[in-house]
Design a protein around this motif. Structure first.
Motif, mmCIF file in Angstrom:
data_model
loop_
_atom_site.group_PDB
_atom_site.id
_atom_site.type_symbol
_atom_site.label_atom_id
_atom_site.label_comp_id
_atom_site.label_asym_id
_atom_site.label_seq_id
_atom_site.Cartn_x
_atom_site.Cartn_y
_atom_site.Cartn_z
ATOM 1 N N LEU A 138 8.667 -0.119 4.715
ATOM 2 C CA LEU A 138 8.725 -1.564 4.417
ATOM 3 C C LEU A 138 10.077 -2.349 5.021
ATOM 4 O O LEU A 138 9.965 -3.492 5.261
ATOM 5 C CB LEU A 138 8.720 -1.725 2.764
ATOM 6 C CG LEU A 138 7.791 -1.362 1.913
ATOM 7 C CD1 LEU A 138 7.838 -1.715 0.469
ATOM 8 C CD2 LEU A 138 6.315 -2.006 2.585
ATOM 9 N N LEU A 143 -1.406 -0.037 5.273
ATOM 10 C CA LEU A 143 -0.564 -0.454 4.085
ATOM 11 C C LEU A 143 -0.995 -1.903 3.992
ATOM 12 O O LEU A 143 -0.900 -2.449 2.859
ATOM 13 C CB LEU A 143 0.801 -0.290 4.085
ATOM 14 C CG LEU A 143 1.422 1.244 3.705
ATOM 15 C CD1 LEU A 143 2.747 1.195 4.175
ATOM 16 C CD2 LEU A 143 1.044 1.558 2.494
ATOM 17 N N VAL A 144 -1.234 -2.687 4.901
ATOM 18 C CA VAL A 144 -1.446 -4.094 5.014
ATOM 19 C C VAL A 144 -3.082 -4.458 5.077
ATOM 20 O O VAL A 144 -3.357 -5.354 4.925
ATOM 21 C CB VAL A 144 -0.720 -5.084 5.870
ATOM 22 C CG1 VAL A 144 0.610 -4.891 5.489
ATOM 23 C CG2 VAL A 144 -1.027 -4.516 7.176
ATOM 24 N N CYS A 151 6.215 5.748 -0.846
ATOM 25 C CA CYS A 151 5.911 4.940 0.289
ATOM 26 C C CYS A 151 7.408 4.639 0.853
ATOM 27 O O CYS A 151 7.779 3.798 0.416
ATOM 28 C CB CYS A 151 5.416 3.694 -0.087
ATOM 29 S SG CYS A 151 5.157 2.549 1.293
ATOM 30 N N SER A 191 4.269 -9.591 4.956
ATOM 31 C CA SER A 191 3.787 -8.245 5.038
ATOM 32 C C SER A 191 4.277 -7.460 3.836
ATOM 33 O O SER A 191 3.389 -6.467 3.137
ATOM 34 C CB SER A 191 4.057 -7.439 6.238
ATOM 35 O OG SER A 191 3.606 -8.389 7.401
ATOM 36 N N ALA A 220 1.891 -5.513 1.232
ATOM 37 C CA ALA A 220 1.800 -4.050 1.037
ATOM 38 C C ALA A 220 2.318 -3.863 -0.455
ATOM 39 O O ALA A 220 1.573 -2.816 -1.016
ATOM 40 C CB ALA A 220 2.946 -3.532 1.730
#
Length: 282
Positions: A222, A201-202, A218, A229, A233
């Motif tokens: 997170l 994701l990053v 998602c 981050s 994302a």
């Protein structure tokens, strides 16, 4: 059983910085026991004498870097988790999306991270059971994760009692084979209908390789990221969504506290986040 390992403060910082760069997940002193147990396992598996030698070998050993990252990923999931979002998908999101589509058009749905596949398979089963137009469109479901072990498990499609505990028994019988060694195998048609791919994701390039999606799930990842981050994302997820597409987060997560790229949409079953129509500069 791996031997007890103690990381110095400097070693712990180096490892946590590495994990942050590679995954976006933030680890620190409060997770010392968790970290040391997993690193000790990797030292034992690679027969490396100490952390310094092990860490020094990571740059040249892509396979071991992957194994270390796999050891730190979180894979808590089960079928029909947060079912209200699945209801929102069939009652609101897809009916909205097809107003600009024709029968036969492709609709892409992404589960990221997908863990061992429960979410991606749940989406497929839910649509087969609850969206009457499922056969009128070309539904493509992709599951992605950074952890290569869970991707292999997802492709294998074997699930135990706990993973299936929230699913109606009649659906378990319809979509899974008989119990063998305390697990049931998902039917071959479903197994073959979902693509499982590695993505981070990053890491923008690894996500770009997945293409563009109409709906992204998602959920509950997170919360493990720090603010920076999360911003990265959020931008990456925005870039992967088609204009007008929808993002579904976990029930404790809110994109409104992370980024202003998305519009908040409140439906009967769930609150989701939409990429606005049209072009928007970064």
């Amino acid at each position: 059983m791996s031997e007890t390992l103690f990381l110095s403060a400097a070693e712990l910082r180096r490892l946590c910085a590495f994990l942050y760069r590679e995954t976006g997940m933030l680890f620190g002193e409060t997770k010392r026991y968790y970290i040391e147990r997993r690193v000790a396992d990797r030292l034992a598996a690679t027969r490396t004498a100490n952390f310094a030698a092990y860490f020094g070998s990571l740059r040249a050993d892509a396979q071991e870097r992957e194994a270390l990252i796999n050891a730190f990923t979180v894979n808590e999931t089960y079928f029909y988790r947060e079912e209200h979002q699945l209801a929102c998908l069939s009652r609101s999101l897809l009916p909205d999306l097809i107003t600009t589509r024709r029968p036969g058009d492709r609709i892409r749905i992404w589960s990221a991270p997908c863990s061992t596949g429960e979410e991606a398979y749940s989406i497929a089963i839910w649509l087969l059971e609850n969206w009457r137009l499922v056969d009128a469109y070309n539904i493509e479901i992709v599951g992605s994760d950074i952890d290569t072990r869970v991707l292999e498990a997802a492709r294998e499609g074997l699930f135990g009692e706990r993973a299936l505990s929230r699913m109606p028994p009649q659906l378990v019988d319809a979509y899974f084979g008989p119990v063998q060694r305390h697990r049931r195998e998902i039917i071959q048609d479903l197994k073959e209908s979902i693509a499982f791919t590695q993505a981070n994701l990053v890491d923008g390039p690894s996500l770009a390789a997945q293409g563009i999606f109409d709906v992204i799930f998602c959920r509950n990842v997170l919360i493990y990221f720090d603010d920076q981050s999360r911003l990265i994302a959020a931008q990456n997820l925005y870039d992967r969504l088609a204009p007008g597409g929808y993002l579904c987060l976990g029930h404790t997560e809110s994109m409104s506290r992370i980024s202003d790229l998305f519009a908040v949409r409140r439906f009967e079953d769930a609150i989701v986040f939409q990429r606005p129509e049209g072009f928007r500069e970064r």
